[in-house]
Write an enzyme that holds these catalytic residues in place. Structure first.
Site, short mmCIF file in Angstrom:
data_model
loop_
_atom_site.label_atom_id
_atom_site.label_comp_id
_atom_site.label_asym_id
_atom_site.label_seq_id
_atom_site.Cartn_x
_atom_site.Cartn_y
_atom_site.Cartn_z
N THR A 291 0.82 -1.21 0.00
CA THR A 291 0.00 0.00 0.00
C THR A 291 0.85 1.26 0.00
O THR A 291 0.44 2.29 -0.55
CB THR A 291 -0.93 -0.03 1.24
OG1 THR A 291 -1.83 -1.12 1.07
CG2 THR A 291 -1.72 1.25 1.39
N SER B 59 1.57 -7.62 -0.59
CA SER B 59 2.31 -8.64 0.18
C SER B 59 1.55 -9.95 0.30
O SER B 59 2.13 -10.95 0.73
CB SER B 59 2.73 -8.11 1.54
OG SER B 59 1.63 -7.91 2.37
N THR C 277 1.63 -4.43 4.21
CA THR C 277 1.48 -4.71 5.65
C THR C 277 0.90 -6.10 5.92
O THR C 277 1.07 -6.63 7.02
CB THR C 277 0.57 -3.67 6.33
OG1 THR C 277 -0.71 -3.70 5.70
CG2 THR C 277 1.16 -2.28 6.25
N ASP C 278 0.22 -6.69 4.92
CA ASP C 278 -0.51 -7.95 5.18
C ASP C 278 0.40 -9.07 5.67
O ASP C 278 0.03 -9.84 6.56
CB ASP C 278 -1.25 -8.42 3.92
CG ASP C 278 -2.40 -7.50 3.55
OD1 ASP C 278 -2.72 -6.59 4.35
OD2 ASP C 278 -2.97 -7.68 2.46
N1 ASP Z 1 -2.66 -5.57 0.52
C1 ASP Z 1 -1.63 -4.66 0.91
C2 ASP Z 1 -0.33 -5.42 0.99
O1 ASP Z 1 -0.07 -6.10 1.96
C3 ASP Z 1 -1.96 -4.02 2.19
C4 ASP Z 1 -0.93 -3.08 2.73
O2 ASP Z 1 0.16 -2.91 2.25
O3 ASP Z 1 -1.27 -2.44 3.73
O4 ASP Z 1 0.44 -5.33 0.08
#
Ligand code: ASP
Length: 360
Positions: free
Chosen positions: A44, A91, A124-125
């Protein structure tokens, strides 16, 4: 020489020397700035929405590393930051192979005297999994700091820029050395061993069961504790000897659970299954037989808890010794998967595997 001539000469000397002194000290400061490499992987923090009101609806992994860096020019005052794009994915698309690729690149960069620290932007995932893998495999005491963001850069109150500034400040700080891979989010510094994403949308989603190691305030890293479990240079795991990671999967416990998921995982080649059980890693009585059948096929059964935190105690309500099963100590199922996969590259002895869960 008259007094006024002396004072004129003094002023002239000051006028000539002061700017020189300033530029020498600016140069010295520049020379003292640590060299940090920013490795971008997507997520993100590299995302963009259609409008600034799009906080949760956007496309992840579309903004390149040079743009991410250009959006926060303040980082160059803290360190000499160079960027590189290793891959560009959300991620949820990070695989064992990508994590190995990243660990190899970080290791290679840190061998250079020209590199003092690494900062990694990541979705973050699964940030908690990648960071834990680096914590267990990168053989260096130099700082490795990971960060992401919950909102894309296009959003109102985007959290990425400050997270990036803070992460560079931590990577540039002497205190960050020797503490394993760190995760900097929302002004907090966490140990990669402990940190986990606890909320799907909120900015204060990253938590550690024992609290953060420290804070970042006004670009200053302030540490209050340090991890004691083995990591980085003390770790026995050697990625130079690992081509691919052994398959370890996770199956979830719930009322009326059945064996189908476990059997399918065994059929697909799992070498170990993390049972994310209810409470203290409990197993329904009717599942003990099926899990022992699986163990009989050489697949390790590893008890964890689906509660999000806490210790799974060996031989609590389940006969781990008699069944030849393992427990994860306090690792959550996704971190236990990483540790178990690495552990299986070293041994297939249950006692030795269990010791690894006590040590890391
Ligand atoms: N779906 C995203 C990821 O993990 C969410 C994020 O980065 O917060 O790449």
């Amino acid at each position: 020489m008259s007094i006024s001539l002396i004072s004129l000469l003094r002023r002239l000397a000051c006028g000539l020397l002061l700017p020189l002194a300033f530029s020498v000290s600016a140069l010295a400061q520049e020379a003292r700035k640590p060299n940090v490499v920013l490795i971008a992987t997507g997520g993100t923090i590299a995302g963009a929405g259609a409008s600034s009101a799009n906080i949760g609806v956007y496309q992840a992994a579309v903004v390149a590393v040079d743009k991410i860096m250009a959006a926060v020019p303040e980082i160059q005052a803290v360190a000499n930051v160079k960027g590189e794009q290793i891959f560009q994915v959300g991620s949820h698309n990070v695989t064992n192979d990508r994590v190995l690729q990243l660990a190899r690149r970080v290791t290679e960069l840190l061998k250079s005297d020209e590199v003092d620290g690494i900062v990694i932007t990541h979705g973050t995932d699964t940030l908690e999994e990648t960071s834990y893998f680096l914590n267990l495999t990168v053989k260096s005491t130099k700082p490795v700091v990971m960060l992401g963001s919950m909102r894309p850069g296009t959003a109102l109150s985007a959290d990425g820029p400050l997270n990036l500034y803070n992460a560079v400040a931590v990577a540039a700080s002497k205190e960050a050395a020797g503490k394993g891979t760190l995760v900097v989010m929302n002004d907090e510094i966490h140990s990669a061993r402990d940190v986990t994403k606890t909320n799907a949308t909120r900015v204060d989603t990253f938590k550690s069961p024992y609290g953060p190691l420290g804070l970042v305030i006004e670009g200053q890293a302030r540490f209050y504790r340090a991890p004691i479990r083995l990591h980085t240079v003390q770790s026995e795991f050697d990625i130079d000897k690992i081509q691919t990671l052994p398959q370890v999967d996770i199956a979830y416990g719930y009322q009326s659970m059945n064996r189908a998921a476990y059997d399918a995982l065994v059929a697909s080649g799992a070498k170990g299954i993390i049972h994310a059980g209810v409470g203290g890693g409990s197993v329904p009585e009717y599942m003990v037989g099926p899990l022992n059948e699986i163990r009989g096929k050489g697949v390790f059964v590893v008890r964890a808890t689906r509660t999000g935190s806490g210790v799974v105690i060996r031989n609590n309500s389940v006969k781990d010794d008699a069944n030849d099963w393992l427990v994860v100590d306090d690792q959550n199922p996704q971190k236990a998967r990483i540790l178990m996969a690495l552990a299986l590259t070293k041994t297939r002895d249950t006692r030795e595997l269990q010791k690894i869960f006590w040590k890391y």
